[in-house]
Scaffold this motif. Structure first.
Motif, PDB file in Angstrom:
ATOM      1  N   GLU A  90      43.841  65.640  15.272  1.00 23.97           N
ATOM      2  CA  GLU A  90      44.913  64.648  15.263  1.00 23.97           C
ATOM      3  C   GLU A  90      45.003  63.941  13.913  1.00 23.97           C
ATOM      4  OE1 GLU A  90      46.380  60.720  17.838  1.00 23.97           O
ATOM      5  OE2 GLU A  90      44.669  61.938  18.492  1.00 23.97           O
ATOM      6  N   ARG A  93      46.558  66.315  11.368  1.00 24.65           N
ATOM      7  CA  ARG A  93      48.001  66.454  11.578  1.00 24.65           C
ATOM      8  C   ARG A  93      48.749  65.230  11.055  1.00 24.65           C
ATOM      9  NH1 ARG A  93      47.816  68.064  16.554  1.00 24.65           N
ATOM     10  NH2 ARG A  93      48.007  66.008  17.510  1.00 24.65           N
ATOM     11  N   THR A  94      48.164  64.041  11.226  1.00 23.93           N
ATOM     12  CA  THR A  94      48.791  62.820  10.729  1.00 23.93           C
ATOM     13  C   THR A  94      48.871  62.814   9.205  1.00 23.93           C
ATOM     14  OG1 THR A  94      47.980  61.582  12.649  1.00 23.93           O
ATOM     15  CG2 THR A  94      48.657  60.301  10.724  1.00 23.93           C
ATOM     16  N   HIS A 353      59.159  63.347   9.851  1.00 22.46           N
ATOM     17  CA  HIS A 353      58.355  62.435  10.657  1.00 22.46           C
ATOM     18  C   HIS A 353      58.434  61.045  10.040  1.00 22.46           C
ATOM     19  CE1 HIS A 353      56.154  65.136  13.507  1.00 22.46           C
ATOM     20  NE2 HIS A 353      56.745  65.999  12.707  1.00 22.46           N
TER      21      HIS A 353
END
Length: 419
Positions: A90, A93-94, A353
């Motif tokens: 996670e 991915r951030t 994003h």
């Protein structure tokens, strides 16, 4: 790296950026690792002196591309454990959202020579000058769904879920519906994610053509990790647009139904449909995910030759509540950008994003692809003009989605107990 064996005195030399002082000879006599000939390995000696804290190792690894991390899993058991940890995946991915090469825009163009297959290209958001780069992969695509946590689902002829970064893929089983051979059908797959249980599901929408003017819809649902499709019967007559991407936010998938002038919502956990009133009634509209929320964009003003569009944010889909209409007026640079473009009648919308809209003015006559970025918060615009790839299907718009590199493992999703 040359891994020659040195004697104890040679360990005073510089090795991987660390200089060993002469006074450390007595330390090395007792702590170096020697082979059967009595020589010591310099890397082992340095490791005994210089130790990088685990949290620093995690921060360094989290900023590397997936291709490097897949190789670094073989360095040692500790690194393999770090790279395979869900919290690290996670974090990586951030951080990939802002890393060069980690945040891409995928474009899937129809191939004239290999119809219905499509050619996959990508654009790096971080590059100032746009390049339409061929995506090297082993996947034959005929279109794809929205990207969720690095996973995408492709459509017919054989639906499959894949991770383009790790090159993993899972081919889904054949349909459980027995259609008569004389009936013509088509299907479209949409990927959904339920964050509470960390579950991925694929909704397959079938269109059954009983005649040239008469057709109906059928639905199937597949949970990633299961073995079969399950038939899904809506409580009311629901029509899901098969040619448009869904947007999945907070465990709910959304489609902009232009024919019925509403928004179709599907709860991934409850596996139930519901209808949400649309804030605009024009065909020049698109539903997008904007900074983690569902938004509706009305771009009729751009198609009509203007310099503005309108945006609504969904506040409560249960009650169909949208935020107040927000009018966005583009800066003066839009006039210069539009002057270099041919006339267009349709826009394909996507978002990075964050609060940045990305749209593609569609024109069959143009030899270029125009990509326009607009940051809503900073009110900044940038654009790229790209040469259309060879073998591009004229008149057929590309499938588009934003893609962030991810270590999400399909193997662990399918067999969590064997990972």
């Amino acid at each position: 790296m040359n891994r020659r064996l040195y004697d104890a005195k040679a360990c005073r030399r510089t090795w991987i950026g660390a200089t060993i002082d002469r006074k450390s000879d007595e330390y090395f006599k007792h702590h170096v690792v020697r082979n059967e000939n009595g020589a010591c390995h310099p890397l082992a000696a340095i490791t005994a002196v210089v130790q990088i804290p685990d949290d620093v190792v995690v921060e360094i690894l989290a900023r590397l591309p997936v291709k490097s991390l897949l190789r670094f899993r073989c360095v040692c058991k500790l690194w393999r454990s770090i790279i395979s940890d869900s919290s690290f995946i996670e974090l990586h991915r951030t951080l990939s959202v802002t890393r060069a090469g980690g945040n891409l825009l995928l474009l899937c163009f129809p191939s004239v020579a290999h119809w219905p297959w499509r050619l996959l290209f990508y654009i790096d958001h971080s590059e100032e000058e746009g390049h339409c780069n061929a995506f090297r992969n082993d996947f034959s695509l005929s279109g794809f769904s929205e990207c969720i946590n690095g996973l995408i689902c492709q459509d017919d002829p054989q639906p499959q879920v894949c991770n383009l970064s790790t090159k993993e893929r899972v081919i889904l089983p054949t349909t459980a519906i027995n259609f008569p051979k004389w009936i013509q059908t088509s299907s479209h797959c949409s990927l959904g994610f339920e964050p509470r249980n960390n579950t991925y599901k694929i909704l397959r929408t079938w269109k059954v053509y009983w005649s040239s003017l008469d057709w109906s819809s059928r639905f199937e649902i597949f949970t990633l990790g299961s073995n079969t499709w399950r038939s899904l019967i809506p409580e009311s007559n629901i029509s899901v647009p098969g040619n448009r991407h869904s947007v999945c936010v907070g465990g709910t998938m959304y489609w902009n139904n232009l024919r019925e002038k509403n928004v179709v919502a599907f709860d991934v956990a409850e596996e139930r449909f519901r209808l949400v009133p649309s804030p605009c009634r024009t065909i020049h509209s698109a539903i997008v995910q904007l900074d983690g929320r569902v938004a509706m964009v009305n771009y009729h003003g751009l198609v009509d030759g203007g310099d503005s569009m309108r945006v609504w944010v969904l506040e409560d889909d249960r009650n169909g509540t949208w935020s107040m209409e927000k009018k966005i007026v583009f800066p003066s640079i839009w006039r210069d950008v539009k002057r270099g473009m041919p006339s267009f009648c349709h826009l394909i919308f996507e978002t990075t994003h964050g609060a940045e809209l990305v749209f593609f003015p569609q024109s069959e006559s143009s030899e270029k692809i125009y990509v326009v970025y607009y940051d809503i918060e900073r009110r900044r615009m940038r654009f790229k003009s790209l040469v259309k790839p060879e073998m591009y299907g004229v008149g057929c718009p590309p499938s588009v989605c934003n893609y962030v590199e991810s270590l999400e493992s399909l193997r662990e999703i399918i067999n969590p107990n064997n990972s």
